[in-house]
Design a protein around this motif. Sequence first.
Motif, mmCIF file in Angstrom:
data_model
loop_
_atom_site.group_PDB
_atom_site.id
_atom_site.type_symbol
_atom_site.label_atom_id
_atom_site.label_comp_id
_atom_site.label_asym_id
_atom_site.label_seq_id
_atom_site.Cartn_x
_atom_site.Cartn_y
_atom_site.Cartn_z
ATOM 1 N N VAL A 240 0.836 -1.206 0.000
ATOM 2 C CA VAL A 240 0.000 0.000 0.000
ATOM 3 C C VAL A 240 0.874 1.260 0.000
ATOM 4 C CG1 VAL A 240 -1.689 1.321 1.344
ATOM 5 C CG2 VAL A 240 -1.968 -1.130 1.081
ATOM 6 N N THR A 241 1.948 1.245 0.761
ATOM 7 C CA THR A 241 2.840 2.409 0.821
ATOM 8 C C THR A 241 3.533 2.635 -0.514
ATOM 9 O OG1 THR A 241 3.149 2.048 3.182
ATOM 10 C CG2 THR A 241 4.730 3.494 2.108
ATOM 11 N N LEU A 242 3.817 1.566 -1.256
ATOM 12 C CA LEU A 242 4.409 1.699 -2.589
ATOM 13 C C LEU A 242 3.502 2.540 -3.491
ATOM 14 C CD1 LEU A 242 6.814 0.557 -4.402
ATOM 15 C CD2 LEU A 242 5.105 -1.071 -5.225
ATOM 16 N N LEU A 243 2.222 2.212 -3.536
ATOM 17 C CA LEU A 243 1.280 2.978 -4.361
ATOM 18 C C LEU A 243 1.126 4.397 -3.828
ATOM 19 C CD1 LEU A 243 -0.722 3.229 -6.677
ATOM 20 C CD2 LEU A 243 -2.481 2.265 -5.171
ATOM 21 N N ASN A 244 1.066 4.541 -2.519
ATOM 22 C CA ASN A 244 0.948 5.867 -1.917
ATOM 23 C C ASN A 244 2.117 6.760 -2.339
ATOM 24 O OD1 ASN A 244 -0.422 7.690 0.035
ATOM 25 N ND2 ASN A 244 1.508 7.473 1.125
ATOM 26 N N CYS A 245 3.329 6.220 -2.277
ATOM 27 C CA CYS A 245 4.522 6.997 -2.662
ATOM 28 C C CYS A 245 4.513 7.322 -4.158
ATOM 29 C CB CYS A 245 5.793 6.241 -2.302
ATOM 30 S SG CYS A 245 6.132 6.199 -0.533
ATOM 31 N N ALA A 246 4.062 6.374 -4.968
ATOM 32 C CA ALA A 246 3.992 6.630 -6.415
ATOM 33 C C ALA A 246 3.017 7.771 -6.708
ATOM 34 C CB ALA A 246 3.566 5.358 -7.155
ATOM 35 N N LEU A 247 1.862 7.753 -6.066
ATOM 36 C CA LEU A 247 0.870 8.819 -6.283
ATOM 37 C C LEU A 247 1.390 10.170 -5.805
ATOM 38 C CD1 LEU A 247 -2.412 6.942 -5.326
ATOM 39 C CD2 LEU A 247 -1.825 7.850 -7.589
ATOM 40 N N TRP A 248 2.004 10.208 -4.611
ATOM 41 C CA TRP A 248 2.532 11.478 -4.101
ATOM 42 C C TRP A 248 3.689 11.984 -4.956
ATOM 43 C CZ3 TRP A 248 0.297 14.918 -1.251
ATOM 44 C CH2 TRP A 248 -0.664 14.546 -0.322
ATOM 45 N N SER A 249 4.508 11.067 -5.472
ATOM 46 C CA SER A 249 5.601 11.479 -6.358
ATOM 47 C C SER A 249 5.040 12.118 -7.624
ATOM 48 C CB SER A 249 6.483 10.286 -6.733
ATOM 49 O OG SER A 249 7.155 9.795 -5.607
ATOM 50 N N PHE A 250 3.995 11.510 -8.166
ATOM 51 C CA PHE A 250 3.347 12.073 -9.354
ATOM 52 C C PHE A 250 2.726 13.432 -9.033
ATOM 53 C CE2 PHE A 250 -0.463 12.129 -12.253
ATOM 54 C CZ PHE A 250 0.244 12.451 -13.403
ATOM 55 N N ILE B 143 -4.728 11.655 -0.725
ATOM 56 C CA ILE B 143 -5.283 11.667 0.636
ATOM 57 C C ILE B 143 -5.971 10.333 0.946
ATOM 58 C CG2 ILE B 143 -7.001 12.738 2.157
ATOM 59 C CD1 ILE B 143 -4.452 14.436 1.668
ATOM 60 N N VAL B 144 -6.753 9.826 -0.012
ATOM 61 C CA VAL B 144 -7.442 8.543 0.195
ATOM 62 C C VAL B 144 -6.422 7.431 0.442
ATOM 63 C CG1 VAL B 144 -8.828 6.763 -0.962
ATOM 64 C CG2 VAL B 144 -9.537 9.163 -1.068
ATOM 65 N N PHE B 145 -5.384 7.366 -0.415
ATOM 66 C CA PHE B 145 -4.398 6.305 -0.254
ATOM 67 C C PHE B 145 -3.488 6.540 0.946
ATOM 68 C CE2 PHE B 145 -5.965 5.150 -4.359
ATOM 69 C CZ PHE B 145 -5.987 3.760 -4.266
ATOM 70 N N ASN B 146 -3.344 7.775 1.373
ATOM 71 C CA ASN B 146 -2.611 8.054 2.609
ATOM 72 C C ASN B 146 -3.358 7.462 3.805
ATOM 73 O OD1 ASN B 146 -0.132 9.295 3.194
ATOM 74 N ND2 ASN B 146 -1.118 11.081 4.031
ATOM 75 N N ILE C 255 -5.482 4.960 3.684
ATOM 76 C CA ILE C 255 -5.372 3.506 3.545
ATOM 77 C C ILE C 255 -4.000 3.040 4.037
ATOM 78 C CG2 ILE C 255 -5.267 1.599 1.882
ATOM 79 C CD1 ILE C 255 -7.393 3.176 0.233
ATOM 80 N N MET C 256 -2.941 3.780 3.678
ATOM 81 C CA MET C 256 -1.592 3.407 4.101
ATOM 82 C C MET C 256 -1.483 3.392 5.630
ATOM 83 S SD MET C 256 2.045 5.331 3.538
ATOM 84 C CE MET C 256 1.713 6.564 4.799
ATOM 85 N N TYR C 257 -1.996 4.424 6.277
ATOM 86 C CA TYR C 257 -1.883 4.484 7.728
ATOM 87 C C TYR C 257 -2.706 3.406 8.420
ATOM 88 C CZ TYR C 257 0.904 8.694 7.610
ATOM 89 O OH TYR C 257 1.923 9.575 7.402
ATOM 90 N N ASN C 258 -3.736 2.913 7.744
ATOM 91 C CA ASN C 258 -4.555 1.848 8.321
ATOM 92 C C ASN C 258 -4.082 0.450 7.925
ATOM 93 O OD1 ASN C 258 -6.645 3.198 9.876
ATOM 94 N ND2 ASN C 258 -7.252 4.096 7.930
ATOM 95 N N SER C 259 -3.137 0.365 7.002
ATOM 96 C CA SER C 259 -2.726 -0.937 6.482
ATOM 97 C C SER C 259 -2.076 -1.833 7.527
ATOM 98 C CB SER C 259 -1.788 -0.760 5.283
ATOM 99 O OG SER C 259 -0.579 -0.161 5.684
ATOM 100 N N THR C 260 -1.470 -1.253 8.548
ATOM 101 C CA THR C 260 -0.869 -2.096 9.592
ATOM 102 C C THR C 260 -1.942 -2.828 10.395
ATOM 103 O OG1 THR C 260 -0.768 -0.218 11.108
ATOM 104 C CG2 THR C 260 1.218 -0.714 9.845
ATOM 105 N N LEU C 261 -3.173 -2.389 10.270
ATOM 106 C CA LEU C 261 -4.259 -3.024 11.017
ATOM 107 C C LEU C 261 -4.731 -4.327 10.379
ATOM 108 C CD1 LEU C 261 -6.357 0.132 11.948
ATOM 109 C CD2 LEU C 261 -4.691 -1.094 13.356
#
Length: 174
Positions: free
Chosen positions: A48-58, A138-141, A143-149
Amino acid sequence: MDTDMIRTIVGIIGNVISFGLFVSPIPTFVKIIKQKSVAEFKPDPYIVTLLNCALWSFYGLPIVHPDNLLVVTINGTGLVIEFIYIAIFFVFSPGKKHINIIIAVLVEVVFFAVVVFISLHFFHDTKGRSMIIGILCIVFNIIMYNSTLTVMKMVIKTKSVRYMPFFLSLANLI
């Protein structure tokens, strides 16, 4: 102090904190490498963090949102770090998990390509692109913060936090 200086200082602080988040799973991966097994650790937070970083980089690119060098640099760094984590996870996972990791990463690549295509072809100014990509970020951020759950079911079932990525969870909390 002018607003650009404040923005830069806050951005640098944010980058330091984000870098801490990206490197927080290192103890987990040291354990995986020493054991030569992912055991019951889940790849979800890293995928999930991989996609989050890709989106923020874009998002930080001048064609989407000008003047965001700090956003691009930290998320580009995070993209590389998360890719390394996923590669380690892939190497030390059993066969069935290999397939799940490949499928998840391929879905992310396709999703990202579609987002890039749509934003560049249907939104003709940086304001529109910033809005749509920013919302997705923001949506994927979240999701990323909740992914450890995702490991919580196992924690409740086994009554043990053994496979809860402690440092990643702590960094997310902070």
